[in-house]
Design an enzyme around this catalytic site. Structure first.
Site, PDB file in Angstrom:
ATOM      1  N   LYS A  40      46.140  38.144  51.757  1.00  0.00           N
ATOM      2  CA  LYS A  40      45.327  39.124  51.042  1.00  0.00           C
ATOM      3  C   LYS A  40      44.579  40.023  52.027  1.00  0.00           C
ATOM      4  CE  LYS A  40      44.193  36.339  46.930  1.00  0.00           C
ATOM      5  NZ  LYS A  40      43.054  35.840  46.126  1.00  0.00           N
ATOM      6  N   GLY A  76      43.174  45.594  43.697  1.00  0.00           N
ATOM      7  CA  GLY A  76      44.260  46.117  42.871  1.00  0.00           C
ATOM      8  C   GLY A  76      45.623  45.552  43.220  1.00  0.00           C
ATOM      9  N   GLU A 104      45.159  32.344  51.875  1.00  0.00           N
ATOM     10  CA  GLU A 104      44.630  31.359  50.936  1.00  0.00           C
ATOM     11  C   GLU A 104      45.767  30.523  50.354  1.00  0.00           C
ATOM     12  OE1 GLU A 104      40.662  33.490  49.038  1.00  0.00           O
ATOM     13  OE2 GLU A 104      42.542  33.508  47.902  1.00  0.00           O
ATOM     14  N   LYS A 141      44.327  44.391  34.834  1.00  0.00           N
ATOM     15  CA  LYS A 141      44.006  43.746  33.560  1.00  0.00           C
ATOM     16  C   LYS A 141      44.404  44.649  32.384  1.00  0.00           C
ATOM     17  CE  LYS A 141      39.981  41.808  35.884  1.00  0.00           C
ATOM     18  NZ  LYS A 141      38.518  41.932  36.051  1.00  0.00           N
ATOM     19  N   ASN A 169      32.467  41.476  41.910  1.00  0.00           N
ATOM     20  CA  ASN A 169      32.425  42.916  41.641  1.00  0.00           C
ATOM     21  C   ASN A 169      30.965  43.314  41.469  1.00  0.00           C
ATOM     22  OD1 ASN A 169      35.217  43.746  41.586  1.00  0.00           O
ATOM     23  ND2 ASN A 169      35.414  42.422  39.815  1.00  0.00           N
ATOM     24  N   ARG A 203      29.254  45.741  40.290  1.00  0.00           N
ATOM     25  CA  ARG A 203      29.156  46.912  39.409  1.00  0.00           C
ATOM     26  C   ARG A 203      29.373  46.460  37.971  1.00  0.00           C
ATOM     27  NH1 ARG A 203      34.460  47.049  38.067  1.00  0.00           N
ATOM     28  NH2 ARG A 203      36.004  46.575  39.679  1.00  0.00           N
ATOM     29  N   VAL A 255      34.999  47.278  33.610  1.00  0.00           N
ATOM     30  CA  VAL A 255      35.675  47.961  32.506  1.00  0.00           C
ATOM     31  C   VAL A 255      35.520  47.151  31.222  1.00  0.00           C
ATOM     32  CG1 VAL A 255      37.910  48.759  31.621  1.00  0.00           C
ATOM     33  CG2 VAL A 255      37.362  49.039  34.044  1.00  0.00           C
TER      34      VAL A 255
END
Length: 448
Positions: A159, A165, A201, A238, A291, A293, A296
């Site tokens: 990763k 994304g 991971e 998602k 996250n 923030r 969505v």
């Protein structure tokens, strides 16, 4: 402290969503927009609007100097970043602070601590939050990669430490594939994020993606508002979210909630945030990322807990305490993202004019959208044109209500994901709640 005027550094439905709350609070709003968005509803509904550049995001919604200039000429005293664009940009938060503008969200230091996935993982380990077994820091070279994979055990996943994304991720099932995958992952990470750093991971093979919504004030109080199951994903994006999760009971919810509170408290967090976990089939869960923030999918939490999360963000930023807040869950909420995409053709983007745009209504239905008849969906930004949220007493009732609402949602002029959602919600796997993040790889629409 209170705010007289908030500039919303975003577009589309989230800009409208923030404006709605500001209006209820008696706070004036400033919209910023690109030339491609001159006819967007967030421009029409704001008290003031400032054009900040051409269609390309880097010249408009990602242009910090133009956004700050718009705030200064309109005498705004705070900036709400929404999600995406600059919402998790520590440099932007820092510039806001240096110019006397309150960034409605965490500080630059908090964003940096959680934005770099490797340092975030180290912070979580120190806070006692479960993390996925992984490499000791970033992968230095092929030898380090082989040694780490041997210790962790295959399969593993590579990763990027920056970005998200799904870009740059590589699953490796055996040693022969590792070196080639490492080079590919680093190359893609460098191209996408300007940072080739990659970590390793353990690859959890049949996980669910379950996230916990938290709120933290400036006075040391952190509360959680339960979980959202976001396991229905296509290429790490998602598509459907629901709360509560079909597989999380009260004991597990409390355990995951306590871990999320510990995670936020470890960095003295401020504002709304989401702690994302991978949930294994044995109910083991592992920190994935934070996250910093609004999400969505925040409306499903709002509907189940009867709370305005944008309002809480603004009040927290203004210095209000949430220590006496009581958030009581009720019912079941599901959100479908309605995207301007063609699910029959590998979800190809489908921008263009909305010749007809009729949204559903009735009890338990909510539509967050910037769409309207004659609006032209631009090709320059995210393809989401609406979020359809339903709430009912039970999960079964919510699924049936969502199917009814999808039937009533009429869009003419472009292709949308409405047919995909109808098919998915009628599948035995979704109805039974027995799905994981890989489900769409074998679902007829998702595997294309």
């Amino acid at each position: 402290m209170s705010f007289n005027k908030i500039l919303i550094a975003n577009r589309g439905e989230i800009a409208l969503r923030i404006m709605q709350t500001c209006r209820e609070l008696g706070i004036a709003t400033v919209a910023v927009y690109s030339t491609a968005d001159k006819n967007s509803l967030h421009v029409k509904y704001a008290d003031e609007a400032v054009c900040i550049g051409p269609a390309a995001g880097k010249e408009s919604y990602l242009n910090v100097s133009r956004i700050i200039a718009a705030a200064e000429i309109t005498n705004a005293d705070a900036i709400h970043p929404g999600y995406g664009f600059l919402a998790e940009n520590a440099d932007f938060a820092e510039v806001c602070a240096s110019t006397g503008l309150k960034f409605i969200g965490p500080t630059a230091d908090m964003i940096r601590k959680m934005g770099d996935k490797n340092s975030a993982k180290e912070t979580m380990i120190a806070a006692g939050v479960p993390v996925i077994p992984g490499s000791d820091g970033l992968i230095r070279d092929a030898a380090h990669a082989y040694a780490s994979a041997e210790e962790i055990g295959y399969p593993i996943i590579l990763k990027p430490t920056a970005g998200g994304g799904g870009k740059g991720m590589r699953v490796v099932n055996e040693p022969d594939m590792l070196e080639k995958a490492l080079v590919a992952s680093q190359t893609e990470a460098q191209q996408a994020f300007g940072n080739k750093g990659v970590y390793m991971e353990k690859f959890v093979q049949s996980p669910r993606h379950v996230e916990i919504q938290i709120l933290s004030d400036q006075h040391g109080t952190t509360l959680h508002l339960g979980e959202r199951d976001c396991s229905i994903q296509r290429r790490h994006q998602k598509l459907i979210e629901e709360t509560p999760s079909p597989v999380v009971d009260e004991a597990l919810r409390n355990e995951m909630g306590a871990a999320a509170v510990a995670a936020a408290s470890a960095i003295n967090y401020e504002g709304a945030g989401t702690i994302e976990f991978l949930l294994d089939t044995d109910n083991s869960f592992y920190f994935m990322e934070m996250n910093t923030r609004i999400q969505v999918e925040h409306p499903v939490t709002e509907e189940r807990y009867d709370v305005d999360l944008i309002k809480e963000q603004i009040l927290i930023a203004a210095g209000e305490s949430i220590a006496d807040r009581q958030y009581t869950p009720k019912g079941h909420s599901i959100e479908c993202r309605i995207n301007a995409e063609d699910p029959e053709n590998a979800f190809r983007p489908s921008p263009g004019e909305l010749q007809v745009f009729h949204t559903p209504g009735g009890h338990g239905i909510r539509v967050d959208s910037h769409g309207y008849a004659s609006y032209r969906v631009p090709p320059h930004y995210d393809s989401m044109i609406a979020k359809l949220i339903v709430t009912a007493h039970s999960r079964e009732e919510a699924i049936n209500r969502m199917l009814r609402a999808l039937d009533e949602f009429i869009v003419v002029g472009i292709k949308t994901t409405i047919p995909f959602h109808k098919k998915l919600l009628q599948s035995p796997e979704f109805r039974s709640g027995q799905y994981d993040t890989h489900f769409l790889e074998t679902f007829p629409y998702g595997k294309q």
